[in-house]
Design an enzyme around this catalytic site. Sequence first.
Site, PDB file in Angstrom:
ATOM      1  N   LEU A   1     -13.343   3.625   0.414  1.00  0.00           N
ATOM      2  CA  LEU A   1     -12.182   4.127   1.144  1.00  0.00           C
ATOM      3  C   LEU A   1     -12.144   3.519   2.532  1.00  0.00           C
ATOM      4  O   LEU A   1     -13.164   3.389   3.184  1.00  0.00           O
ATOM      5  CB  LEU A   1     -12.257   5.659   1.258  1.00  0.00           C
ATOM      6  CG  LEU A   1     -12.353   6.463  -0.033  1.00  0.00           C
ATOM      7  CD1 LEU A   1     -12.358   7.952   0.281  1.00  0.00           C
ATOM      8  CD2 LEU A   1     -11.214   6.131  -0.970  1.00  0.00           C
ATOM      9  N   ASP A   2     -10.952   3.157   2.982  1.00  0.00           N
ATOM     10  CA  ASP A   2     -10.849   2.639   4.346  1.00  0.00           C
ATOM     11  C   ASP A   2     -10.386   3.764   5.277  1.00  0.00           C
ATOM     12  O   ASP A   2     -10.309   4.914   4.874  1.00  0.00           O
ATOM     13  CB  ASP A   2      -9.920   1.427   4.406  1.00  0.00           C
ATOM     14  CG  ASP A   2      -8.485   1.759   4.052  1.00  0.00           C
ATOM     15  OD1 ASP A   2      -7.711   0.810   3.797  1.00  0.00           O
ATOM     16  OD2 ASP A   2      -8.111   2.947   4.023  1.00  0.00           O
ATOM     17  N   SER A   3     -10.040   3.391   6.528  1.00  0.00           N
ATOM     18  CA  SER A   3      -9.754   4.436   7.515  1.00  0.00           C
ATOM     19  C   SER A   3      -8.527   5.253   7.121  1.00  0.00           C
ATOM     20  O   SER A   3      -8.503   6.474   7.304  1.00  0.00           O
ATOM     21  CB  SER A   3      -9.568   3.835   8.904  1.00  0.00           C
ATOM     22  OG  SER A   3      -8.594   2.818   8.876  1.00  0.00           O
TER      23      SER A   3
ATOM     24  N   ARG B   1       0.802  -1.204   0.000  1.00  0.00           N
ATOM     25  CA  ARG B   1       0.000   0.000   0.000  1.00  0.00           C
ATOM     26  C   ARG B   1       0.839   1.261   0.000  1.00  0.00           C
ATOM     27  O   ARG B   1       1.753   1.410   0.801  1.00  0.00           O
ATOM     28  CB  ARG B   1      -0.896  -0.008   1.243  1.00  0.00           C
ATOM     29  CG  ARG B   1      -1.936   1.038   1.135  1.00  0.00           C
ATOM     30  CD  ARG B   1      -2.303   1.615   2.452  1.00  0.00           C
ATOM     31  NE  ARG B   1      -3.314   2.628   2.213  1.00  0.00           N
ATOM     32  CZ  ARG B   1      -4.588   2.471   2.509  1.00  0.00           C
ATOM     33  NH1 ARG B   1      -4.982   1.361   3.090  1.00  0.00           N
ATOM     34  NH2 ARG B   1      -5.453   3.415   2.251  1.00  0.00           N
TER      35      ARG B   1
END
Lengths: 338, 199
Positions: free
Chosen positions: B154-156, A175
Site C-alpha cells: 500500500l502506498d500513502s 488510479r
Amino acid sequence: MNIRCCQRNFSSALPPLVPIQLPSPRETHFWYILPDEVKSVALLNRYSELLSPCERENVNRMSGDQLKKRALLARALVRTTIARCSGVKCNGLLAMRKCLSAKHVFGIYQTNCEINPRSLKFRKNIYGKPEVEWHKDDNFSPPPLHFNISHTSSMIACGVTINAPIGIDVEEKQRKLKNNIIAFAQRYFSPYEVKLLTSISDPEVRRQEFIKLWTLKEAYVKALGKGFSAMPFKTFTIQFRTSTLRRFHLPGNSVSEASEVIVESSNDPGNLTNNCLFALLEVAGSHYAAICVENDEIVRGEANTPMKLTVRKTIPFVEDVCVSGTDAVLPLRGIIEQ
Amino acid sequence: MAAVREALLKRLRVNATSLSLLRNPKPSLNGLFALTFNAVHRRFSDDVMGSFLDKSEVTDRVVSVVKNFQKVDPSKGGVDVGVADFLGKMRVEQQECDLLDSIYDEYPKDSEDLHMHLISPILFPVAVFSALPELGSDEPLVTPNAHFQNDLGLDSLDTVEVVMALEEEFGFEIPDNEADKISTINHAVEFIASHPQAK
C-alpha cells in the site's frame, strides 16, 4: 567520501554511469524508471550490489517479487542519480590528492571523475525524511544536493535539486479511489479544495482533478520534510491562478504557463506563500507527477519564476533519455521551463 | 423469485463486512449456526458505553476492513459482484422460492431477526464460495502482522484510504498525527483497542 576516480567498482562488463552536470540553482532534475522495462535478472543483481547491507535487508523484507523489485529499483535509482549528479563536482585537483600512484594521476585525465553510487551513505532527518550523509572531508565540500523519491507499481521517480528541499509524488493517471471522492476530500482536504472538486460534475474529470490535487499536496508535504502529521492536508490549500505576466522567452526554451500553483496556509489565511515552486506533469502518458521545490530566493510578492525542469527517463547502466519537451512530458500546472 | 433475489442482494449490500464473520460460524446447541454480526455487537457495546473493545475482535474487524479494501475494485462494482454472480447461477426450485417468500413475509422488513434466521443460512455457502478465490491466489496475506507498505504494497494514498475505512468501521475519527503512525495492522489494532470511543 570515497572518491574512486579511476576504478570501476562495478563489473567491467557494465559501462560507467555517465556523469551529469549538477543542477544549477532553481534547476530541477526529474528521473524516472518504468519497472516493467527492467527484466534482466543480471541487471537487477548489479543494482543489488550498489545497495548497503541494510538497504538490501529492507528490500528482502518486502513480500513478493514485485514489491522487492520496486524497492530495489528505488534505491538503485536514488544512488545512481545522486552519484551522477555529484560526480562532475569532483575536480581533478582533488582527485590527485587522493590518488597515490602516478598511474592514477594519469588515469584522471582519461576518465571522468565519478562518485561510486555504492559509497553513498544515507540517513534520515529528525522528521524521518531521507537525505544524503556526506563524508566530512577537509578537501571535499559536499554539493548541497537534495532529493526525494516516489513510486507507484509502474513508475519510480527521483527528483534532485541544489540548495532547495524538494518533494515529489507520482500517481497512476487511472488510479481509482476506493472511497467516495467527496467524502474523502471532506475528511482530508481543505474546504476550498472540496468546493473545487464538488463543482466538477463529470466523475472522471473529478477523479483526475482529485489525483492531481493529491500529488501536489503530497509533494508539498514531502518538500517541507516534516511528515504528514506535522502538516495535515487540511491545513493548507492548493490553488491555481492564471498567470498574467508576460515573460521574455529565450528562443529554444519552452515555457508553459498553464497556471500558477500557490499554497495558502490555513494558519495564515490571505498570506499566499510564494516560496515554493510547483510543477504538475503528465509523464509517459500514464502518470501524474507533482514536484515542489522550496525556494527562499523568491521574494514574497514577486511573481513566481519558472521551474527549470529537466526530465529524464532512465535505466541505470543501460540508457538515459532526456524526454523534456517531448510527448512524454506534458506540463499541466505551474510555470515550467523545459 | 426475482423479488426474493433482489431482497437478498439488497441485504448483502448493506452488510458487506459481515461476510468475513460468516466464514467462522459456530454451531449452537440446537444445531443451527449462530453467527455474531457487527450490529449485534454494537448493541451490546452500547449498553456499556465508553468501554474498550476486545483486542481479538478488533483484530478480526481490522483485518476484514483491509481485506475488503484490497479486494474492492470500484470498476467492477465492489465485493458484491462475485456474490451476485453466484446467486444468479444459484438454481432455486420454485417451491423453495415460495417457501423463502413466505418466510420473508413473516418478518418486518430489514429486521435483524430476518437477517439472522433467513439470510445467514443462505449466505454461508455464498461466503464460502466467495472465499474460494483466495485459496492459492497470489494476493498478499492480510495477517495481523502485515505491514501496509512492505507486505501489502500500500502506498500513502492507500494507507489514508484504509484509515478512513477504519474510521467508518469503528465509528470514530483517527487524528492525522496518530494516523501517521499506523503502518501495520497491529498498530491499527493497538490504537483502536485503546480508544474508548471505538465502537
